[in-house]
Design an enzyme around this catalytic site. Sequence first.
Site, PDB file in Angstrom:
ATOM      1  N   CYS A 279      -3.286  -1.989 -21.926  1.00 24.03           N
ATOM      2  CA  CYS A 279      -3.651  -1.289 -20.695  1.00 24.03           C
ATOM      3  C   CYS A 279      -2.880  -1.796 -19.489  1.00 24.03           C
ATOM      4  O   CYS A 279      -3.244  -1.519 -18.350  1.00 24.03           O
ATOM      5  CB  CYS A 279      -5.157  -1.400 -20.434  1.00 24.03           C
TER       6      CYS A 279
ATOM      7  N   ASP B  60      -0.793  -9.578 -16.571  1.00 27.06           N
ATOM      8  CA  ASP B  60      -1.074 -11.011 -16.444  1.00 27.06           C
ATOM      9  C   ASP B  60      -0.541 -11.802 -17.630  1.00 27.06           C
ATOM     10  O   ASP B  60      -0.165 -12.964 -17.477  1.00 27.06           O
ATOM     11  CB  ASP B  60      -2.576 -11.252 -16.287  1.00 27.06           C
TER      12      ASP B  60
ATOM     13  N   GLU C  33      -5.139 -11.319 -21.977  1.00 26.90           N
ATOM     14  CA  GLU C  33      -4.171 -11.434 -20.886  1.00 26.90           C
ATOM     15  C   GLU C  33      -3.854 -12.876 -20.538  1.00 26.90           C
ATOM     16  O   GLU C  33      -3.129 -13.144 -19.587  1.00 26.90           O
ATOM     17  CB  GLU C  33      -4.675 -10.671 -19.651  1.00 26.90           C
TER      18      GLU C  33
ATOM     19  N   HIS D 244       0.817  -1.209   0.000  1.00 30.93           N
ATOM     20  CA  HIS D 244       0.000   0.000   0.000  1.00 30.93           C
ATOM     21  C   HIS D 244       0.855   1.265   0.000  1.00 30.93           C
ATOM     22  O   HIS D 244       0.504   2.261  -0.621  1.00 30.93           O
ATOM     23  CB  HIS D 244      -0.919   0.015   1.223  1.00 30.93           C
TER      24      HIS D 244
END
Length: 587
Positions: free
Chosen positions: A518, A471, A447, A202
């Site tokens: 993307c 991925d 992906e 995070h």
Amino acid sequence: MEPETQQDDRDHPEIEKRGTPASSGIAIGRAYILDRRRLSIPKTQIDDDDVDEEIARLARALKTSDRQLSRIKEKIQAREESEHYNIIAAHQLILHDEHLVDEAIRRIREDHINAEWALRQTVEHIKGVFDAIEEEYFRERRSDVEFVGERVLRNLLGRDAPVKPPPDAIVVAHDLSPADTAQLFRAAVAGLATDAGGKTSHTAITARAHEIPSVVGLEDLSSVVGNGDLLVVDGAAGVVIINPTPDTVAIYRERARAEAARGAALLENRDLPAVTTDGVHVEIFANVDHADEIASARSHGAVGIGLYRTEYMFMVGTDIPTEEEHYEHARDVLARLDGHPATFRTFDLGADKISRLLPDHHPEQNPALGLRSMRLALSEPIRPLLKEQVRGLLRASAHGPLRIMFPMISGVGELGEARALLDEAAAELASEGIPYDTGIHVGVMVEMPSAAVIADVLAPKVDFFSIGTNDLIQYTLAVDRGNEYVAYAYEPLHPALIRLIAHVTEAAATAGIPVGVCGEAAGDPLIAPVLLGLGVRELSMNAVAIPEVKSHVRAAKMADLTALGERVKTLTTTADIREAVKETLAR
């Protein structure tokens, strides 16, 4: 104002520590040590008569912690910091989780121990479960449980204190909770440096979102640095320098000024089109998680949203989003884009994105290869939730240019199921007299290697492709993208990836459909030119990466990039491909 070096700094040798780059940029400032690791936990055996009081103490501490997180969440929402908001909301869910609360209560009742001791044992047990999971993302999420447990413990002990570093300080910690991180950004700290954490922690995620220079994974920095020590943080190189000499400070100050000037100059291209010197137009979009991020995306030059991650609607709050909420949310996004297009990915849950709102399913040994994404969305009893989302998105398409994208499609059968559900929803709306865009564009994310290999079969059945490199790399190279031990093998310019992407773009060209990227690769200035050379004409990325990528596009000649694309398809090693890219960019 950057701090001046003092005589005290010169009495100590300059030390360089290397960690994991988390957020680029250079910061120079005084260390502010934040040590959240050690709490002295009283361990007391209690009598039967004291059990109910200890449970009541735990309940009060949980309630206080919940109120504190709610206040932090309200402040974050007011400042439109959606990523922090989602994390704090997830921490509130942990506060009410039976595995934490019920287990701590059981220990108090059965072991006759005080609330602090029972909670600490429970948290350590849960952390151990997370440690046993192979997926690095999940191992990093054990810190969420630790942060929540620590907050409750501090409230039990009466030691909860706000984080208040001075402005322009560099915060040094073993690790940072999302609640701490949210406060630090508002405190205008200069930089962050932590012992723990990786690129998906995070701290790293939020630091990048706020452009705060940060280095994580420094192992023992917090035990080496003292409060007030002068530090240099080089977020791009993953370097922290302790007690830098005046000459070192001067070098980094000059670098910081140069980077600031370059960043300001790059932002001047925000309103300019991404067109190569020989007139080829490239669409540059932004990847976003929340509508509040759209303003930043547009201010950085995005011409629309290339990936809207709708799954976060399922990861916050207490209720599953309804059709009406999907409709209103998408309509709000389109309104904020003021006529620019938005591509909504249907919810991509499972593996590293868990929603407590969905029905439980059996634990999986390898969630990344399990019931996730479209497999999960098309399964029972989740399928009706996908239907509601699709109906809501279709209704919103009447208000602006909206595309629907299905993630993790493995083949024609899965695509057929998804299209059938979409057609069914559209037929229902038509029969009900509810308007929607009857010509709405529907695409898939490529992906999985299986989808890339049969791209020529999938292309005639969709309106566009969007390659999800994150991925695709992971599955093609069998490399866990969150695992630091195999990070060296996670290679976007691997010859296998080059050939797969080339095959996808060729299939798209034959079918006459656009193809974009993307994944993170789209925002990498070294990789984006290769993607364009292979035939990609749409790039979608983190908003802060847009100005630099656009500058590369505007400085390039597409004929040169196409020649580069043809060349790299013939090369057999990643090193050779990187060298070819550098030669082209140098020219």
